[in-house]
Scaffold this motif. Sequence first.
Motif, PDB file in Angstrom:
ATOM      1  N   PRO A 165      67.065  21.806  29.203  1.00  0.00           N
ATOM      2  CA  PRO A 165      67.724  22.475  28.060  1.00  0.00           C
ATOM      3  C   PRO A 165      67.335  23.945  27.923  1.00  0.00           C
ATOM      4  O   PRO A 165      68.156  24.774  27.517  1.00  0.00           O
ATOM      5  CB  PRO A 165      67.238  21.662  26.853  1.00  0.00           C
ATOM      6  N   PHE A 166      66.103  24.281  28.269  1.00  0.00           N
ATOM      7  CA  PHE A 166      65.675  25.685  28.188  1.00  0.00           C
ATOM      8  C   PHE A 166      66.351  26.533  29.260  1.00  0.00           C
ATOM      9  O   PHE A 166      66.723  27.677  29.019  1.00  0.00           O
ATOM     10  CB  PHE A 166      64.155  25.789  28.317  1.00  0.00           C
ATOM     11  N   ILE A 167      66.516  25.957  30.466  1.00  0.00           N
ATOM     12  CA  ILE A 167      67.191  26.687  31.537  1.00  0.00           C
ATOM     13  C   ILE A 167      68.662  26.897  31.187  1.00  0.00           C
ATOM     14  O   ILE A 167      69.238  27.955  31.456  1.00  0.00           O
ATOM     15  CB  ILE A 167      67.054  25.921  32.873  1.00  0.00           C
ATOM     16  N   ALA A 168      69.277  25.882  30.578  1.00  0.00           N
ATOM     17  CA  ALA A 168      70.697  25.953  30.216  1.00  0.00           C
ATOM     18  C   ALA A 168      70.929  26.543  28.827  1.00  0.00           C
ATOM     19  O   ALA A 168      72.046  26.540  28.320  1.00  0.00           O
ATOM     20  CB  ALA A 168      71.312  24.551  30.283  1.00  0.00           C
ATOM     21  N   LYS A 169      69.888  27.062  28.218  1.00  0.00           N
ATOM     22  CA  LYS A 169      69.945  27.559  26.843  1.00  0.00           C
ATOM     23  C   LYS A 169      71.076  28.553  26.577  1.00  0.00           C
ATOM     24  O   LYS A 169      71.800  28.417  25.579  1.00  0.00           O
ATOM     25  CB  LYS A 169      68.598  28.174  26.486  1.00  0.00           C
ATOM     26  N   PRO A 170      71.293  29.561  27.431  1.00  0.00           N
ATOM     27  CA  PRO A 170      72.390  30.507  27.161  1.00  0.00           C
ATOM     28  C   PRO A 170      73.754  29.834  27.074  1.00  0.00           C
ATOM     29  O   PRO A 170      74.580  30.186  26.231  1.00  0.00           O
ATOM     30  CB  PRO A 170      72.328  31.472  28.356  1.00  0.00           C
ATOM     31  N   ILE A 171      73.977  28.839  27.937  1.00  0.00           N
ATOM     32  CA  ILE A 171      75.256  28.119  27.928  1.00  0.00           C
ATOM     33  C   ILE A 171      75.360  27.242  26.685  1.00  0.00           C
ATOM     34  O   ILE A 171      76.399  27.206  26.011  1.00  0.00           O
ATOM     35  CB  ILE A 171      75.386  27.251  29.194  1.00  0.00           C
ATOM     36  N   GLY A 175      78.165  28.248  23.938  1.00  0.00           N
ATOM     37  CA  GLY A 175      79.342  27.384  23.834  1.00  0.00           C
ATOM     38  C   GLY A 175      79.410  26.568  22.564  1.00  0.00           C
ATOM     39  O   GLY A 175      80.438  25.965  22.262  1.00  0.00           O
ATOM     40  N   ASN A 176      78.325  26.523  21.814  1.00  0.00           N
ATOM     41  CA  ASN A 176      78.290  25.651  20.632  1.00  0.00           C
ATOM     42  C   ASN A 176      77.924  26.382  19.344  1.00  0.00           C
ATOM     43  O   ASN A 176      77.640  25.746  18.339  1.00  0.00           O
ATOM     44  CB  ASN A 176      77.282  24.516  20.868  1.00  0.00           C
ATOM     45  N   ASP A 177      77.928  27.698  19.394  1.00  0.00           N
ATOM     46  CA  ASP A 177      77.607  28.485  18.194  1.00  0.00           C
ATOM     47  C   ASP A 177      76.244  28.120  17.615  1.00  0.00           C
ATOM     48  O   ASP A 177      76.096  27.972  16.402  1.00  0.00           O
ATOM     49  CB  ASP A 177      78.694  28.280  17.127  1.00  0.00           C
ATOM     50  N   ILE A 178      75.254  27.937  18.482  1.00  0.00           N
ATOM     51  CA  ILE A 178      73.913  27.534  18.059  1.00  0.00           C
ATOM     52  C   ILE A 178      73.027  28.769  17.977  1.00  0.00           C
ATOM     53  O   ILE A 178      72.992  29.583  18.895  1.00  0.00           O
ATOM     54  CB  ILE A 178      73.320  26.522  19.057  1.00  0.00           C
ATOM     55  N   THR A 179      72.298  28.903  16.883  1.00  0.00           N
ATOM     56  CA  THR A 179      71.367  30.020  16.731  1.00  0.00           C
ATOM     57  C   THR A 179      70.039  29.678  17.416  1.00  0.00           C
ATOM     58  O   THR A 179      69.795  28.519  17.782  1.00  0.00           O
ATOM     59  CB  THR A 179      71.087  30.326  15.255  1.00  0.00           C
ATOM     60  N   GLU A 180      69.178  30.675  17.574  1.00  0.00           N
ATOM     61  CA  GLU A 180      67.857  30.455  18.158  1.00  0.00           C
ATOM     62  C   GLU A 180      67.070  29.433  17.333  1.00  0.00           C
ATOM     63  O   GLU A 180      66.410  28.548  17.881  1.00  0.00           O
ATOM     64  CB  GLU A 180      67.091  31.786  18.190  1.00  0.00           C
ATOM     65  N   SER A 181      67.162  29.532  16.019  1.00  0.00           N
ATOM     66  CA  SER A 181      66.463  28.611  15.139  1.00  0.00           C
ATOM     67  C   SER A 181      67.002  27.194  15.298  1.00  0.00           C
ATOM     68  O   SER A 181      66.238  26.215  15.339  1.00  0.00           O
ATOM     69  CB  SER A 181      66.603  29.066  13.683  1.00  0.00           C
ATOM     70  N   ASP A 182      68.326  27.054  15.396  1.00  0.00           N
ATOM     71  CA  ASP A 182      68.956  25.733  15.594  1.00  0.00           C
ATOM     72  C   ASP A 182      68.479  25.111  16.905  1.00  0.00           C
ATOM     73  O   ASP A 182      68.156  23.914  16.958  1.00  0.00           O
ATOM     74  CB  ASP A 182      70.481  25.859  15.623  1.00  0.00           C
ATOM     75  N   PHE A 183      68.468  25.923  17.953  1.00  0.00           N
ATOM     76  CA  PHE A 183      68.051  25.424  19.273  1.00  0.00           C
ATOM     77  C   PHE A 183      66.617  24.917  19.228  1.00  0.00           C
ATOM     78  O   PHE A 183      66.317  23.832  19.743  1.00  0.00           O
ATOM     79  CB  PHE A 183      68.193  26.523  20.325  1.00  0.00           C
ATOM     80  N   ASN A 184      65.728  25.674  18.624  1.00  0.00           N
ATOM     81  CA  ASN A 184      64.329  25.271  18.545  1.00  0.00           C
ATOM     82  C   ASN A 184      64.147  23.993  17.727  1.00  0.00           C
ATOM     83  O   ASN A 184      63.295  23.152  18.040  1.00  0.00           O
ATOM     84  CB  ASN A 184      63.481  26.397  17.954  1.00  0.00           C
ATOM     85  N   LYS A 185      64.965  23.826  16.683  1.00  0.00           N
ATOM     86  CA  LYS A 185      64.911  22.587  15.895  1.00  0.00           C
ATOM     87  C   LYS A 185      65.345  21.391  16.745  1.00  0.00           C
ATOM     88  O   LYS A 185      64.749  20.301  16.665  1.00  0.00           O
ATOM     89  CB  LYS A 185      65.818  22.706  14.666  1.00  0.00           C
ATOM     90  N   ILE A 186      66.376  21.598  17.561  1.00  0.00           N
ATOM     91  CA  ILE A 186      66.835  20.531  18.451  1.00  0.00           C
ATOM     92  C   ILE A 186      65.733  20.150  19.431  1.00  0.00           C
ATOM     93  O   ILE A 186      65.485  18.961  19.693  1.00  0.00           O
ATOM     94  CB  ILE A 186      68.101  20.978  19.212  1.00  0.00           C
ATOM     95  N   MET A 187      65.053  21.157  19.962  1.00  0.00           N
ATOM     96  CA  MET A 187      63.972  20.880  20.914  1.00  0.00           C
ATOM     97  C   MET A 187      62.808  20.161  20.234  1.00  0.00           C
ATOM     98  O   MET A 187      62.167  19.287  20.848  1.00  0.00           O
ATOM     99  CB  MET A 187      63.498  22.177  21.567  1.00  0.00           C
ATOM    100  N   GLN A 188      62.524  20.504  18.992  1.00  0.00           N
ATOM    101  CA  GLN A 188      61.482  19.790  18.259  1.00  0.00           C
ATOM    102  C   GLN A 188      61.868  18.318  18.071  1.00  0.00           C
ATOM    103  O   GLN A 188      61.015  17.424  18.150  1.00  0.00           O
ATOM    104  CB  GLN A 188      61.228  20.454  16.902  1.00  0.00           C
ATOM    105  N   GLN A 189      63.148  18.062  17.840  1.00  0.00           N
ATOM    106  CA  GLN A 189      63.630  16.686  17.689  1.00  0.00           C
ATOM    107  C   GLN A 189      63.452  15.904  18.989  1.00  0.00           C
ATOM    108  O   GLN A 189      63.171  14.701  18.993  1.00  0.00           O
ATOM    109  CB  GLN A 189      65.096  16.688  17.278  1.00  0.00           C
ATOM    110  N   ARG A 190      63.595  16.607  20.118  1.00  0.00           N
ATOM    111  CA  ARG A 190      63.499  15.952  21.426  1.00  0.00           C
ATOM    112  C   ARG A 190      62.080  15.442  21.722  1.00  0.00           C
ATOM    113  O   ARG A 190      61.899  14.573  22.578  1.00  0.00           O
ATOM    114  CB  ARG A 190      63.970  16.896  22.539  1.00  0.00           C
TER     115      ARG A 190
END
Length: 204
Positions: A165-171, A175-190
């Motif tokens: 997910p970190f490697i594919a982060k830009p995509i 593509g999903n209108d995700i902010t940096e904060s949103d992405f990090n929250k998703i990773m914390q959930q993982r």
Amino acid sequence: MEKKLDTTTENKIKEAARIVFYKKGFAATRTRDIAEEAGLNLALLNYYFRSKSKLFEIIMMETLSGFIQRIAIILNNEKTTLDEKVAAIAEHYIDTIIKDPEIPTFIVSEIRSNPGLLVKKLSFNEVVKNSAFFKQHNQAVQDGFITEPNPLHFLMNLMGLVVFPFIAKPILMGGNDITESDFNKIMQQRKKMIPIWVKAMMSA
């Protein structure tokens, strides 16, 4: 008498090199870029580190060694179960990469550029084969709790779920209108989800 190097300046150069190499990789980085990041003149940088190649090798080996040393500590902990090891690896590496998000792309890119150097200097297979994890995995296979007999599949599945997910982060973000904060929250959930997924995959 040889002049003693100032370790403070040396560490400052290494930290600047780490930042620049992580962002640009070896080929695109100039020694001048590192000097500017460190706030030093180019002559001083060359005095401490004779070449960009030597400085890069130091940064690359420190980065990879840090990754492998940490996983070795987790894999060799005889007091934790396989499930606890998976959770510890997921938690540690997600936190580490959130802090330094350029690390995965940097490692993947440079491993492809010079795999021979890394294979020669690192002993990841030996770390796995001699670990408590290896013994626990083999025992779980014998007891029928894990159906896949190769422990490397176990680790590849785990690290793929953590790192990809970190490697594919830009995509993913673009593509999903995700902010940096949103992405990090998703990773914390993982952190909680990855151990569940790995257990399901390996016992299927």
